[in-house]
Write a protein that holds these residues in place. Structure first.
Motif, PDB file in Angstrom:
ATOM      1  N   PHE A   1      21.548  20.286  30.822  1.00  0.00           N
ATOM      2  CA  PHE A   1      21.236  20.569  29.414  1.00  0.00           C
ATOM      3  C   PHE A   1      21.521  22.023  29.036  1.00  0.00           C
ATOM      4  N   ASP A   2      20.959  22.961  29.782  1.00  0.00           N
ATOM      5  CA  ASP A   2      21.089  24.371  29.405  1.00  0.00           C
ATOM      6  C   ASP A   2      22.540  24.817  29.354  1.00  0.00           C
ATOM      7  N   THR A   3      23.295  24.475  30.379  1.00  0.00           N
ATOM      8  CA  THR A   3      24.702  24.906  30.443  1.00  0.00           C
ATOM      9  C   THR A   3      25.529  24.293  29.326  1.00  0.00           C
ATOM     10  N   LEU A   4      25.445  22.973  29.172  1.00  0.00           N
ATOM     11  CA  LEU A   4      26.289  22.287  28.187  1.00  0.00           C
ATOM     12  C   LEU A   4      25.892  22.620  26.755  1.00  0.00           C
ATOM     13  N   SER A   5      24.597  22.745  26.497  1.00  0.00           N
ATOM     14  CA  SER A   5      24.156  23.018  25.122  1.00  0.00           C
ATOM     15  C   SER A   5      24.558  24.422  24.677  1.00  0.00           C
ATOM     16  N   GLU A   6      24.743  25.321  25.629  1.00  0.00           N
ATOM     17  CA  GLU A   6      25.221  26.665  25.289  1.00  0.00           C
ATOM     18  C   GLU A   6      26.730  26.673  25.064  1.00  0.00           C
ATOM     19  N   GLN A   7      27.453  25.867  25.827  1.00  0.00           N
ATOM     20  CA  GLN A   7      28.915  25.859  25.763  1.00  0.00           C
ATOM     21  C   GLN A   7      29.462  25.044  24.598  1.00  0.00           C
ATOM     22  N   HIS A   8      28.721  24.035  24.161  1.00  0.00           N
ATOM     23  CA  HIS A   8      29.230  23.101  23.140  1.00  0.00           C
ATOM     24  C   HIS A   8      28.255  23.040  21.971  1.00  0.00           C
ATOM     25  N   GLN A   9      28.614  23.703  20.890  1.00  0.00           N
ATOM     26  CA  GLN A   9      27.696  23.783  19.747  1.00  0.00           C
ATOM     27  C   GLN A   9      28.314  23.394  18.422  1.00  0.00           C
ATOM     28  N   GLU A  10      29.616  23.567  18.275  1.00  0.00           N
ATOM     29  CA  GLU A  10      30.230  23.295  16.972  1.00  0.00           C
ATOM     30  C   GLU A  10      30.192  21.795  16.655  1.00  0.00           C
ATOM     31  N   GLN A  11      29.530  21.460  15.562  1.00  0.00           N
ATOM     32  CA  GLN A  11      29.365  20.068  15.113  1.00  0.00           C
ATOM     33  C   GLN A  11      28.637  19.201  16.154  1.00  0.00           C
ATOM     34  N   ILE A  12      27.839  19.850  17.001  1.00  0.00           N
ATOM     35  CA  ILE A  12      27.061  19.136  18.021  1.00  0.00           C
ATOM     36  C   ILE A  12      25.618  19.626  17.964  1.00  0.00           C
ATOM     37  N   THR A  13      24.680  18.701  17.908  1.00  0.00           N
ATOM     38  CA  THR A  13      23.251  19.017  17.927  1.00  0.00           C
ATOM     39  C   THR A  13      22.633  18.501  19.210  1.00  0.00           C
ATOM     40  N   TRP A  14      21.955  19.388  19.943  1.00  0.00           N
ATOM     41  CA  TRP A  14      21.240  19.035  21.169  1.00  0.00           C
ATOM     42  C   TRP A  14      19.751  19.047  20.845  1.00  0.00           C
ATOM     43  N   THR A  15      19.121  17.915  20.802  1.00  0.00           N
ATOM     44  CA  THR A  15      17.721  17.847  20.371  1.00  0.00           C
ATOM     45  C   THR A  15      16.738  18.070  21.506  1.00  0.00           C
ATOM     46  N   GLY A  16      17.176  17.904  22.769  1.00  0.00           N
ATOM     47  CA  GLY A  16      16.235  17.855  23.871  1.00  0.00           C
ATOM     48  C   GLY A  16      15.558  16.494  23.914  1.00  0.00           C
ATOM     49  N   PHE A  17      14.495  16.395  24.691  1.00  0.00           N
ATOM     50  CA  PHE A  17      13.799  15.118  24.830  1.00  0.00           C
ATOM     51  C   PHE A  17      13.165  14.689  23.510  1.00  0.00           C
TER      52      PHE A  17
ATOM     53  N   ASP B   1      34.729  15.046   9.826  1.00  0.00           N
ATOM     54  CA  ASP B   1      33.633  14.423   9.079  1.00  0.00           C
ATOM     55  C   ASP B   1      32.562  13.838  10.004  1.00  0.00           C
ATOM     56  N   ALA B   2      32.615  14.176  11.298  1.00  0.00           N
ATOM     57  CA  ALA B   2      31.683  13.600  12.273  1.00  0.00           C
ATOM     58  C   ALA B   2      30.829  14.678  12.926  1.00  0.00           C
ATOM     59  N   HIS B   3      29.627  14.285  13.307  1.00  0.00           N
ATOM     60  CA  HIS B   3      28.704  15.187  14.007  1.00  0.00           C
ATOM     61  C   HIS B   3      28.108  14.431  15.179  1.00  0.00           C
ATOM     62  N   LEU B   4      28.075  15.073  16.332  1.00  0.00           N
ATOM     63  CA  LEU B   4      27.556  14.456  17.546  1.00  0.00           C
ATOM     64  C   LEU B   4      26.119  14.912  17.783  1.00  0.00           C
ATOM     65  N   ILE B   5      25.198  13.950  17.901  1.00  0.00           N
ATOM     66  CA  ILE B   5      23.806  14.244  18.238  1.00  0.00           C
ATOM     67  C   ILE B   5      23.554  13.791  19.668  1.00  0.00           C
ATOM     68  N   ILE B   6      23.103  14.710  20.499  1.00  0.00           N
ATOM     69  CA  ILE B   6      22.817  14.406  21.900  1.00  0.00           C
ATOM     70  C   ILE B   6      21.319  14.546  22.141  1.00  0.00           C
ATOM     71  N   VAL B   7      20.686  13.413  22.439  1.00  0.00           N
ATOM     72  CA  VAL B   7      19.236  13.371  22.646  1.00  0.00           C
ATOM     73  C   VAL B   7      18.951  13.210  24.136  1.00  0.00           C
ATOM     74  N   GLY B   8      18.142  14.091  24.682  1.00  0.00           N
ATOM     75  CA  GLY B   8      17.786  13.972  26.094  1.00  0.00           C
ATOM     76  C   GLY B   8      17.711  15.322  26.768  1.00  0.00           C
ATOM     77  N   ASP B   9      17.240  15.283  28.010  1.00  0.00           N
ATOM     78  CA  ASP B   9      17.126  16.503  28.800  1.00  0.00           C
ATOM     79  C   ASP B   9      17.628  16.206  30.208  1.00  0.00           C
ATOM     80  N   GLY B  10      17.810  17.233  31.001  1.00  0.00           N
ATOM     81  CA  GLY B  10      18.301  17.022  32.356  1.00  0.00           C
ATOM     82  C   GLY B  10      18.934  18.282  32.916  1.00  0.00           C
ATOM     83  N   PRO B  11      19.456  18.210  34.127  1.00  0.00           N
ATOM     84  CA  PRO B  11      19.944  19.409  34.834  1.00  0.00           C
ATOM     85  C   PRO B  11      21.126  20.110  34.163  1.00  0.00           C
TER      86      PRO B  11
END
Length: 380
Positions: free
Chosen positions: A243-259, A231-241
């Motif tokens: 970002f590309d690797t982790l946002s591709e590897q971890h997507q289920e119930q996780i939102t990567w918004t960027g900056f 019942d939980a969803h993780l929102i990750i706000v931000g950018d950095g070195p």
């Protein structure tokens, strides 16, 4: 009072130091205090401001998207015309070295502000062997200042232990209570925007980099009990070195918004249920204070500046750094207990409202006056 400020970071760069310095210069302008600021140029177009001199720069080795200013002859000309009565150095490299040299050569009172735990960063970038050399340099760099300002008690203790200076004073941080407020909560709007179906929102805001322990955020989320995580969803706000690797590897119930910034960021803060911030390297923790002001309970690391912002059992929980089981347990407690979350939320907002930017800068200015007064007495 005429203040010459030297820094290797400034707006529109996105980090705690740059944002604090922008607040600082805005305050000086509001108070009618003259200043000149020497900072690196940036790739994005920025308005020309007479008080700000942007210098040619090169990428910083550890942070290629951060730049180091390169001194040039025009700085000396600007300073000779401006005739500063106080020099303030915010970064101990490149442009800060120029400010230090100029102040010493011309007998101008000088203060420094310490913003970054460089020793912690060395560990994350596998450069721990440079630790002794770093502290030796920091001792040499800071010994000529009349006073050194730090954001938190733990940072002050660290510098005292390493004998960096014997006159260290706290210069805290504030928060915009009107921008970051629970009144901007609109969970359904945020969920619809990011196509989130889960009930509870866990939020992280910060740089997507090793020293922020971003992997602990992910491991904590995966370690939540199944009946809570579904019942939980993780929102990750931000950018950095990372970002590309982790946002591709971890997507289920996780939102990567960027900056994200401004009203959009304030809405996400207020619309989330808990703020997860395991970084142990903060000298202060600006995003933690923004979360608290938004009425968001914080699960943070019991280290660095964060430990002084989170009131254990009142505005959130503090966990030992890197202890995923602790972060997961405390996150679970808050997600399962809406009454406790509400109580923490109320206390978080109440605490944040006691901290004012103007009051913090007023105190800083009084401290500057004290430096100038004592210097004048000594030279009289």
């Amino acid at each position: 009072m005429r203040i010459a400020i030297f820094s290797d970071t400034y707006a529109p760069e996105i980090n705690g130091v740059a944002r604090t310095l922008k607040r600082y210069t805005d305050y000086l302008e509001k108070r009618g205090i003259e200043y000149r600021l020497f900072v690196p140029n940036v790739s994005t177009p920025v308005p020309t401001v007479p008080q700000v001199q942007r210098l040619s720069s090169i990428p910083f080795l550890l942070y290629p998207d951060c730049r180091l200013a390169l001194p040039n002859p025009h700085i000396k000309h600007t300073l000779e015309q401006f005739k500063p009565t106080l020099i303030h150095i915010a970064t101990p490299i490149n442009i800060g070295l120029y400010g230090l040299h100029y102040g010493k050569k011309n007998g101008i009172p000088m203060v420094a502000s310490y913003h970054t735990n460089f020793d912690d960063y060395l560990e994350y970038y596998h450069l721990s062997l440079l630790n002794k050399l770093l502290w030796k340099y920091m001792h040499w760099f800071h010994r000529s200042f009349d006073k050194v300002f730090v954001p938190s008690k733990s940072t002050k203790e660290k510098l005292l232990q390493n004998q960096i200076h014997d006159n260290i004073e706290l210069w805290g941080r504030g928060v915009n209570h009107q921008m970051y407020t629970p009144n901007k909560r609109s969970s359904e709007v945020v969920k619809a925007k990011y196509q989130i179906k889960e009930k509870n929102l866990i939020l992280y805001v910060g740089r997507i980099a090793p020293e922020k322990d971003i992997h602990i955020v992910l491991e904590t989320f995966y370690s939540l009990p199944e009946h809570i995580r579904k019942d939980a969803h993780l929102i990750i706000v931000g950018d950095g070195p990372l970002f590309d690797t982790l946002s591709e590897q971890h997507q289920e119930q996780i939102t990567w918004t960027g900056f994200m910034e401004g009203e959009q960021l304030a809405e996400v803060y207020a619309s989330s249920d808990v703020f997860l911030f395991p970084s142990p390297t903060e000298t202060f923790g600006n995003v933690v204070l923004e979360a608290l002001s938004s009425g968001l309970p914080v699960i943070g690391a019991n280290a660095g500046g964060v430990q002084h912002l989170v009131k254990e059992g009142k505005t959130g929980f503090l966990c030992e750094p890197k202890k995923v089981n602790q972060f997961a347990r405390q996150t679970s407690i808050l997600l399962e207990n809406s009454d406790l979350r509400s109580a923490f939320s109320y206390s978080a907002r109440a605490y944040a409202k006691t901290i004012s930017w103007d009051e913090i800068f007023d105190q800083l200015l009084e401290s500057f006056k004290d430096v100038l007064y004592k210097k004048k007495r000594i030279s009289a």
